[in-house]
Design a protein around this motif. Structure first.
Motif, mmCIF file in Angstrom:
data_model
loop_
_atom_site.group_PDB
_atom_site.id
_atom_site.type_symbol
_atom_site.label_atom_id
_atom_site.label_comp_id
_atom_site.label_asym_id
_atom_site.label_seq_id
_atom_site.Cartn_x
_atom_site.Cartn_y
_atom_site.Cartn_z
ATOM 1 N N UNK A 168 -6.218 28.348 25.264
ATOM 2 C CA UNK A 168 -6.753 28.249 23.905
ATOM 3 C C UNK A 168 -5.702 27.703 22.941
ATOM 4 N N UNK A 169 -4.468 28.164 23.095
ATOM 5 C CA UNK A 169 -3.381 27.680 22.231
ATOM 6 C C UNK A 169 -3.112 26.197 22.485
ATOM 7 N N UNK A 170 -3.116 25.790 23.745
ATOM 8 C CA UNK A 170 -2.925 24.367 24.067
ATOM 9 C C UNK A 170 -4.033 23.514 23.451
ATOM 10 N N UNK A 171 -5.251 24.016 23.497
ATOM 11 C CA UNK A 171 -6.366 23.279 22.891
ATOM 12 C C UNK A 171 -6.207 23.195 21.386
ATOM 13 N N UNK A 174 -3.898 20.442 20.509
ATOM 14 C CA UNK A 174 -4.596 19.158 20.553
ATOM 15 C C UNK A 174 -5.482 18.973 19.330
ATOM 16 N N UNK A 175 -6.101 20.054 18.865
ATOM 17 C CA UNK A 175 -6.941 19.984 17.656
ATOM 18 C C UNK A 175 -6.099 19.555 16.464
ATOM 19 N N UNK A 176 -4.944 20.185 16.294
ATOM 20 C CA UNK A 176 -4.074 19.843 15.163
ATOM 21 C C UNK A 176 -3.577 18.403 15.272
ATOM 22 N N UNK A 190 -12.465 17.302 21.541
ATOM 23 C CA UNK A 190 -11.629 18.476 21.805
ATOM 24 C C UNK A 190 -12.339 19.760 21.380
ATOM 25 N N UNK A 191 -13.002 19.720 20.223
ATOM 26 C CA UNK A 191 -13.706 20.908 19.738
ATOM 27 C C UNK A 191 -14.861 21.284 20.666
ATOM 28 N N UNK A 192 -15.572 20.291 21.163
ATOM 29 C CA UNK A 192 -16.658 20.578 22.113
ATOM 30 C C UNK A 192 -16.099 21.239 23.380
ATOM 31 N N UNK A 193 -15.024 20.689 23.901
ATOM 32 C CA UNK A 193 -14.412 21.244 25.112
ATOM 33 C C UNK A 193 -13.914 22.665 24.872
#
Length: 227
Positions: A168-171, A174-176, A190-193
């Protein structure tokens, strides 16, 4: 008063003070809120329309359970809303809003490293809400608030494993990064994934297969008949 009662009850349901499947303790709530049964029951009607409670004929109400059907429906809608929010945010977000989200991300990492789950959740939620706010679309914001409130209840039945927490933190990294690049398409993906992974965790955690017996909606009937 009506809006305040609805808001306070909604908070108790969303934050797990009244857990999914539990009876709504009407007498205790009336005493705690300083109200009679009539305004409480009017508030429960509003929350039933939002899908947070189930009204039981002549038996009061209980907090709605998370079912396989409801989880699927909620996450499908939330994926679309957050993906759209990501695209719009990248077009409209201000430098100040980006800086605020980056600061929230840094605070979230601090809580992650310290193993502080509750404040981590708070920062996580604020980041998602900040992206929706930056999309600057009132209709989107209203829909998201309703759907996200119902999804937040899932964290009370979903254990946060070390592996899932790290992912979750890695995602979120990527979001940021996508937000900093103003990459709307990338952020939407990325948000969908991210939400699909969350949905998979909820489904693995287990929940009620069905709610109270009720008529199947036409949309649900078509889905079942084509399965």
């Amino acid at each position: 008063m009506h809006e305040e009662v609805v808001a306070r009850l909604r908070h108790k349901l969303v934050e797990g003070e009244i857990p999914p499947g539990a009876r709504v303790p009407e007498r205790e709530l009336c005493e705690a809120l300083g109200i009679s049964r009539t305004p409480l029951r009017e508030a429960l009607k509003v929350l039933a329309a939002e899908g947070l409670v189930v009204l039981l004929p002549n038996r009061g109400a209980r907090a709605a359970r998370l079912t396989r059907e409801s989880v699927q429906d909620l996450f499908e809608v939330c994926e679309g809303l957050e993906a759209l929010a990501g695209e719009l945010a990248c077009q409209r977000i201000s430098d100040q809003q980006v800086a605020e989200i980056a600061a929230l991300h840094a605070a979230m990492l601090t809580h992650f490293r310290a193993g502080e789950l509750i404040p981590y959740y708070g920062c996580n939620r604020s980041i998602h809400e900040g992206i929706v706010r930056a999309a600057d679309n009132a209709v989107l914001s209203s829909l998201y608030e309703s759907v996200a409130a119902r999804i937040r209840r899932a964290r009370f039945i979903t254990p946060m494993t070390p592996e899932r927490w790290t992912l979750a933190v890695q995602e979120h990294e990527a979001i940021l990064n996508a937000l900093l690049r103003r990459d709307g398409g990338g952020l939407a993906h990325i948000l969908r994934t991210h939400l699909r992974h969350k949905r998979a965790e909820v489904e693995r955690a287990g929940f009620a297969e069905t709610e109270e017996p009720q008529a199947v909606s036409p949309v649900r009937a078509r889905r079942l008949s084509s399965a």
